[in-house]
Design a protein around this motif. Structure first.
Motif, mmCIF file in Angstrom:
data_model
loop_
_atom_site.group_PDB
_atom_site.id
_atom_site.type_symbol
_atom_site.label_atom_id
_atom_site.label_comp_id
_atom_site.label_asym_id
_atom_site.label_seq_id
_atom_site.Cartn_x
_atom_site.Cartn_y
_atom_site.Cartn_z
ATOM 1 N N TRP A 26 0.835 -1.187 0.000
ATOM 2 C CA TRP A 26 0.000 0.000 0.000
ATOM 3 C C TRP A 26 0.870 1.238 0.000
ATOM 4 O O TRP A 26 2.027 1.210 0.397
ATOM 5 N N GLU A 54 -5.226 -6.634 -8.107
ATOM 6 C CA GLU A 54 -6.364 -5.861 -7.601
ATOM 7 C C GLU A 54 -5.840 -4.592 -6.931
ATOM 8 O O GLU A 54 -4.867 -4.651 -6.186
ATOM 9 N N TYR A 80 -7.324 -1.325 -4.665
ATOM 10 C CA TYR A 80 -8.441 -0.721 -3.937
ATOM 11 C C TYR A 80 -8.005 0.679 -3.501
ATOM 12 O O TYR A 80 -6.898 0.853 -2.992
ATOM 13 N N ILE A 129 -8.823 3.403 -0.901
ATOM 14 C CA ILE A 129 -9.532 3.518 0.369
ATOM 15 C C ILE A 129 -9.065 4.752 1.131
ATOM 16 O O ILE A 129 -8.058 5.370 0.781
ATOM 17 N N TRP A 169 -11.411 1.544 5.889
ATOM 18 C CA TRP A 169 -11.464 1.000 4.537
ATOM 19 C C TRP A 169 -12.621 1.549 3.710
ATOM 20 O O TRP A 169 -13.075 0.911 2.766
ATOM 21 N N PRO A 196 -14.293 3.021 0.779
ATOM 22 C CA PRO A 196 -13.825 3.167 -0.607
ATOM 23 C C PRO A 196 -13.888 4.627 -1.057
ATOM 24 O O PRO A 196 -14.868 5.320 -0.805
ATOM 25 N N GLU A 243 -13.447 3.333 -7.395
ATOM 26 C CA GLU A 243 -13.765 1.970 -7.817
ATOM 27 C C GLU A 243 -12.520 1.096 -7.752
ATOM 28 O O GLU A 243 -11.409 1.556 -8.029
ATOM 29 N N ALA A 244 -12.711 -0.181 -7.409
ATOM 30 C CA ALA A 244 -11.614 -1.143 -7.420
ATOM 31 C C ALA A 244 -11.217 -1.419 -8.868
ATOM 32 O O ALA A 244 -12.046 -1.408 -9.768
ATOM 33 N N THR A 284 -9.185 -4.185 -11.405
ATOM 34 C CA THR A 284 -8.720 -5.567 -11.470
ATOM 35 C C THR A 284 -8.231 -5.864 -12.880
ATOM 36 O O THR A 284 -8.876 -5.483 -13.866
#
Length: 102
Positions: free
Chosen positions: A49, A77, A79, A81, A87, A89, A92-93, A95
């Motif tokens: 991260w 992936e 994320y 956050i 956490w 969001p 959008e995540a 992938t």
């Protein structure tokens, strides 16, 4: 350096993964980008991260590295956050799949 070009990842060779984040809000915001790399079984084989603070309307890039130890397909992936403690969001995540060869 980040070139934006796609590469063919190979076992034992470090891969750079860059993510551009944009603050579309009206105030300075701190974002945490959480990267999870999963092998073909779904097991997490890499977790990293980075935190970045961006003024309203600005963009910035975070970079990660990963060195695959086996061939196969990996799921990457990302994320976005609020923080590791919260956490919530903030985007959008993302992938994608990364295919690693020898």
């Amino acid at each position: 350096p980040m070139t934006g070009e796609e590469i063919a990842p190979k076992v034992g060779k470090t891969v750079g993964i860059g993510i551009t984040l944009s603050n579309t809000g009206i105030e300075k915001t701190t974002f945490t980008a959480l990267l999870v790399i999963r092998d073909a079984t779904g097991a997490a084989v890499g977790i990293q991260w980075q935190t970045i603070t961006l003024p309203a309307g600005e963009s910035g890039e975070v970079g990660f590295t990963f060195t695959p130890t086996a061939t196969g397909d990996y799921t990457v992936e990302v994320y976005i956050i609020k923080s590791l403690a919260d956490w919530t969001p903030l985007g959008e995540a993302l992938t994608t799949t990364m295919s690693v060869t020898e």
